[in-house]
Design an enzyme around this catalytic site. Sequence first.
Site, PDB file in Angstrom:
ATOM      1  N   ASP A  55       0.808  -1.225   0.000  1.00 23.94           N
ATOM      2  CA  ASP A  55       0.000   0.000   0.000  1.00 23.94           C
ATOM      3  C   ASP A  55       0.847   1.283   0.000  1.00 23.94           C
ATOM      4  OD1 ASP A  55      -1.204  -2.334   1.144  1.00 23.94           O
ATOM      5  OD2 ASP A  55      -2.853  -1.134   1.938  1.00 23.94           O
ATOM      6  N   HIS A 109     -10.211   0.976   0.497  1.00 31.07           N
ATOM      7  CA  HIS A 109     -10.249   2.416   0.199  1.00 31.07           C
ATOM      8  C   HIS A 109     -10.390   2.711  -1.302  1.00 31.07           C
ATOM      9  CE1 HIS A 109      -9.573   3.728   4.283  1.00 31.07           C
ATOM     10  NE2 HIS A 109      -8.556   2.887   4.396  1.00 31.07           N
ATOM     11  N   HIS A 153      -0.352  -2.762   6.550  1.00 35.64           N
ATOM     12  CA  HIS A 153       0.686  -1.723   6.460  1.00 35.64           C
ATOM     13  C   HIS A 153       1.945  -2.036   7.255  1.00 35.64           C
ATOM     14  CE1 HIS A 153      -2.095   1.780   4.943  1.00 35.64           C
ATOM     15  NE2 HIS A 153      -2.379   0.625   4.371  1.00 35.64           N
ATOM     16  N   GLU A 202      -4.177   1.751  -2.846  1.00 36.71           N
ATOM     17  CA  GLU A 202      -5.462   2.145  -2.227  1.00 36.71           C
ATOM     18  C   GLU A 202      -5.364   3.361  -1.301  1.00 36.71           C
ATOM     19  OE1 GLU A 202      -7.450  -0.005   0.740  1.00 36.71           O
ATOM     20  OE2 GLU A 202      -5.722  -0.004   2.074  1.00 36.71           O
TER      21      GLU A 202
END
Length: 274
Positions: free
Chosen positions: A8, A68, A180, A39
């Site tokens: 990400d 997202h 993440h 995203e």
Amino acid sequence: MRLLFLGDVVGRPGRAVVARLLPLLREEWRLDCVVVNGENAAGGFGITEAICDDLLSAGADCVTLGNHAFDQREALVFIERQPRLVRPANYPPGTPGRGATLVETRAGARVLVLNLMGRIFMDALDDPFAVADRELAACPLGGGADAVVVDLHAEATSEKQALAYHLDGRASLVVGTHTHVPTADQRILSGGTAYMSDVGMCGDYDSVLGMDKEEPIRRFLQKTPGSRMEPAGGEGTLSGLAVETDDRTGLAVRVAPVRIGPNLDETRPAFWGG
Ligand SMILES: [Fe+2]
Ligand SMILES: [Fe+2]
């Protein structure tokens, strides 16, 4: 084939490190295909057409998404004209865009990129296992595809592991995104599928999941509505996974994590010269 998956991309620090390093790595490691999860690329929430174009021109062949996907509403429109941008395939029927795409490498190989979203602690979507079976039946490894990259955007490690074992031998790579933070379990499963529970993010790790620390801490302390979360502003770290596949089978033969930048121990694939 040499594949690179990047986790990400969060805000400007994530975009900056991808723009700076990906063109160099693409050359240095002679990459055939690069897939980037985008995203969180636009201010931490979603993606715009201009940012998607920037990621593709930096060297991504395909950009994947997650929960997202449509935070920037323009994505609802431009995703229809950008075949190299995919959102989770298990969104309900009628959702704009596509959940899988076939990328052609410069050497003419076909890489199927499939994006899926988990259902544990996330929105209730269609069954990602059934959708994966359907997509891989339509374009199997060794049939329609010379390599298969699956981005499973999910919260729960159990769901990521279960899907990886379910697809073992049918995909070159099953990689987790969304949390993440990189995990230390990259490996090749017995059927030949490379796997890592989460590849981490491309962003500023001096943060809470890439966002400036102040507001997340305040929300834990006070539990009251506050201001909008903003991406942290420090230097970004590139985070992902390097995979080499066998040209005959499309299955993985080598796998190594990639982390370049501050805050995390740096690591590069030794088998590509580091
Ligand atoms: Fe994310
Ligand atoms: Fe996410």
